[in-house]
Design an enzyme around this catalytic site. Sequence first.
Site, PDB file in Angstrom:
ATOM      1  N   HIS A  24      17.673  25.098  74.329  1.00 10.37           N
ATOM      2  CA  HIS A  24      17.787  23.560  73.795  1.00 10.37           C
ATOM      3  C   HIS A  24      18.312  22.858  72.859  1.00 10.37           C
ATOM      4  O   HIS A  24      18.304  22.527  72.567  1.00 10.37           O
ATOM      5  CB  HIS A  24      16.513  22.985  74.304  1.00 10.37           C
ATOM      6  CG  HIS A  24      15.542  23.033  72.902  1.00 10.37           C
ATOM      7  ND1 HIS A  24      15.774  23.629  71.777  1.00 10.37           N
ATOM      8  CD2 HIS A  24      13.836  24.279  73.524  1.00 10.37           C
ATOM      9  CE1 HIS A  24      14.745  23.943  71.314  1.00 10.37           C
ATOM     10  NE2 HIS A  24      13.835  24.023  72.211  1.00 10.37           N
ATOM     11  N   HIS A  78       0.408  27.661  70.127  1.00  3.12           N
ATOM     12  CA  HIS A  78       1.994  26.584  70.764  1.00  3.12           C
ATOM     13  C   HIS A  78       1.992  26.806  71.513  1.00  3.12           C
ATOM     14  O   HIS A  78       2.179  27.732  72.283  1.00  3.12           O
ATOM     15  CB  HIS A  78       3.022  27.242  69.617  1.00  3.12           C
ATOM     16  CG  HIS A  78       3.859  26.366  69.952  1.00  3.12           C
ATOM     17  ND1 HIS A  78       3.968  25.472  69.648  1.00  3.12           N
ATOM     18  CD2 HIS A  78       5.655  26.766  69.704  1.00  3.12           C
ATOM     19  CE1 HIS A  78       4.990  24.372  69.912  1.00  3.12           C
ATOM     20  NE2 HIS A  78       6.169  25.471  69.609  1.00  3.12           N
ATOM     21  N   GLU A  80       4.339  25.476  73.601  1.00  2.00           N
ATOM     22  CA  GLU A  80       5.579  25.643  74.312  1.00  2.00           C
ATOM     23  C   GLU A  80       6.248  26.554  74.855  1.00  2.00           C
ATOM     24  O   GLU A  80       5.144  27.199  74.763  1.00  2.00           O
ATOM     25  CB  GLU A  80       7.000  25.140  73.086  1.00  2.00           C
ATOM     26  CG  GLU A  80       8.199  24.665  73.186  1.00  2.00           C
ATOM     27  CD  GLU A  80       8.883  24.375  72.389  1.00  2.00           C
ATOM     28  OE1 GLU A  80       8.335  24.755  71.300  1.00  2.00           O
ATOM     29  OE2 GLU A  80      10.145  24.446  72.707  1.00  2.00           O
ATOM     30  N   ASP A  82       8.058  28.577  75.720  1.00  2.00           N
ATOM     31  CA  ASP A  82       7.965  30.430  75.547  1.00  2.00           C
ATOM     32  C   ASP A  82       7.450  31.026  74.743  1.00  2.00           C
ATOM     33  O   ASP A  82       7.040  31.930  75.337  1.00  2.00           O
ATOM     34  CB  ASP A  82       9.227  30.072  74.408  1.00  2.00           C
ATOM     35  CG  ASP A  82       9.014  29.287  73.164  1.00  2.00           C
ATOM     36  OD1 ASP A  82       8.977  28.161  73.213  1.00  2.00           O
ATOM     37  OD2 ASP A  82       9.731  29.387  72.180  1.00  2.00           O
ATOM     38  N   HIS A 145       5.985  22.562  64.877  1.00  2.00           N
ATOM     39  CA  HIS A 145       6.605  21.935  64.901  1.00  2.00           C
ATOM     40  C   HIS A 145       6.548  20.643  66.206  1.00  2.00           C
ATOM     41  O   HIS A 145       6.702  20.663  66.324  1.00  2.00           O
ATOM     42  CB  HIS A 145       7.993  22.802  64.643  1.00  2.00           C
ATOM     43  CG  HIS A 145       8.395  23.164  66.118  1.00  2.00           C
ATOM     44  ND1 HIS A 145       9.684  22.279  67.226  1.00  2.00           N
ATOM     45  CD2 HIS A 145       8.232  24.262  67.054  1.00  2.00           C
ATOM     46  CE1 HIS A 145       9.665  23.222  68.764  1.00  2.00           C
ATOM     47  NE2 HIS A 145       8.192  24.313  68.194  1.00  2.00           N
ATOM     48  N   ASP A 164       5.701  29.860  65.752  1.00  2.00           N
ATOM     49  CA  ASP A 164       7.158  29.585  64.926  1.00  2.00           C
ATOM     50  C   ASP A 164       7.394  30.200  63.918  1.00  2.00           C
ATOM     51  O   ASP A 164       8.441  30.392  63.264  1.00  2.00           O
ATOM     52  CB  ASP A 164       7.580  28.446  65.727  1.00  2.00           C
ATOM     53  CG  ASP A 164       8.448  27.985  67.446  1.00  2.00           C
ATOM     54  OD1 ASP A 164       7.668  29.062  68.084  1.00  2.00           O
ATOM     55  OD2 ASP A 164       7.890  27.291  67.734  1.00  2.00           O
ATOM     56  N   TYR A 192      17.307  29.143  62.111  1.00  2.00           N
ATOM     57  CA  TYR A 192      15.991  28.429  62.529  1.00  2.00           C
ATOM     58  C   TYR A 192      15.571  27.809  62.066  1.00  2.00           C
ATOM     59  O   TYR A 192      14.439  26.538  62.286  1.00  2.00           O
ATOM     60  CB  TYR A 192      14.529  29.854  62.956  1.00  2.00           C
ATOM     61  CG  TYR A 192      13.547  29.679  63.371  1.00  2.00           C
ATOM     62  CD1 TYR A 192      14.184  30.048  65.001  1.00  2.00           C
ATOM     63  CD2 TYR A 192      12.163  29.149  63.470  1.00  2.00           C
ATOM     64  CE1 TYR A 192      12.833  29.721  65.528  1.00  2.00           C
ATOM     65  CE2 TYR A 192      11.551  28.733  64.047  1.00  2.00           C
ATOM     66  CZ  TYR A 192      11.919  28.711  65.348  1.00  2.00           C
ATOM     67  OH  TYR A 192      10.264  29.071  66.894  1.00  2.00           O
ATOM     68  N   HIS A 225       8.361  34.836  66.087  1.00  2.17           N
ATOM     69  CA  HIS A 225       9.780  34.990  67.344  1.00  2.17           C
ATOM     70  C   HIS A 225      10.498  36.156  66.224  1.00  2.17           C
ATOM     71  O   HIS A 225      10.648  35.378  64.985  1.00  2.17           O
ATOM     72  CB  HIS A 225      11.248  33.644  67.337  1.00  2.17           C
ATOM     73  CG  HIS A 225      10.236  32.970  68.566  1.00  2.17           C
ATOM     74  ND1 HIS A 225      11.159  32.871  69.824  1.00  2.17           N
ATOM     75  CD2 HIS A 225      10.023  31.412  67.697  1.00  2.17           C
ATOM     76  CE1 HIS A 225      10.903  32.105  70.247  1.00  2.17           C
ATOM     77  NE2 HIS A 225      10.457  31.084  69.778  1.00  2.17           N
TER      78      HIS A 225
HETATM   79 FE1  FEO Z   1       8.222  25.719  69.262  1.00  2.00          FE
HETATM   80 FE2  FEO Z   1       8.853  29.192  70.065  1.00  2.00          FE
HETATM   81  O1  FEO Z   1       8.825  27.215  70.792  1.00  2.00           O
END
Ligand code: FEO
Length: 399
Positions: A24, A78, A80, A82, A145, A164, A192, A225
């Site tokens: 994104h 989380h 999100e 992903d 976040h 994250d 990041y 990640h």
């Molecule tokens: Fe905030 Fe890796 O998703």
Amino acid sequence: MRATEIKPNVYWVGAIDWSIRDFHGYSTPEGSTYNAYLIVDEKIALFDTVKRPFKADLIKHISQVTDPARIDYIVVNHVELDHSGALPEMVELVKPKKIICSANGKKALLAHFHREDWPYEVVETGSTVSLGSKTVRFIETRMLHWPDSMMSYLEQDRLLISQDGFGQHWATSERFDDEVDRSELMYQSAKYYANILLPYSPLVQKLLADVRSSGIEIDMIAPDHGLIWRSDPGRIIDAWDRWSRQETVEKAIVVYDTMWQSTEMMARAVADGVQEGGVSVKVMNLGACHRSDVITDLLDARAVVLGSSTINNNMLPRMADLLCYMKGLRPAPKIAAAFGSYGWGGEAVKLINAAMEEMNFEIVDQGLRVNYVPTADDLAQCAELGRRIARAVRGEDGG
Ligand code: FEO
């Protein structure tokens, strides 16, 4: 790839995305990973899932450790996509007894998947869940976040599963910090932080203070990640402390876009002046540098000098894109100036200054505009602007 045991009976079971190049708006030339973790105890718990297209990798890696149907709990640190994209199919497959999440996590899961019938168990900071010999303690990290974000701490292993937090977008076959190049690791971590966490820096400071005062000892940090911090988790905690205080060094970035190389000539002259003034400088042409790389260099830069030609009474679109992106990331105020070549209107410099004022940057010069092609005198003025920026960076005068 295979499942990797990172602590006794704690396994990495995530997926590697070698191909992703845009997250994104954040460039990911080295790809990314979607880390998920499996704890095998009297109860078996899966911490986060993966992006939906990688569901088969997740199932393959879990199956290398145990039958996925034996999973008792899915912890959603989380929401999100992903990390939760594969959740609906995993819930179908596993039929977990509990889906453990924060209160905001439950709201976000309902808003994403519309499943009132899932077995949610809401936890908050300080809640614990026993898996048998291992105890998981939850730490809500709202707006780090997303509102739903939380971390899970395995008390006996002193392992922080940090979603994250402390992550990097970097696809590697290695799983641990001590197996990869440290400079690259820190660069990817800084990128990041700068592109994801920067607006929430005050909350990062609070989180770090809370962790320090809680007395919890961290032996390993396993983010969602990138690489797992096993050799020196303090290194990334210290870096986050520095980045969230938005500490700067004696460095300026000169970022520009150009139509017919006049603004580029100005950029190079400004940079020469900054260097003559004894300050490190990096020149970034927006035709060659991605916005997210500019933001990475902005993180520790004390000054930013932005240049754009004027086009149709405005700045060039890539500069407008950068300013829009930068404003959203709410960097701490920087020493700043603008410059650019123009033919007849010359509005770009004024518009860049206005955008920088909105970010409370300390504008040390009203900006340099050059009609069409710079003369030797014009370039000398650009160099003088660079020297003035350098003096301000070094705190020698008000610029
Ligand atoms: Fe905030 Fe890796 O998703």
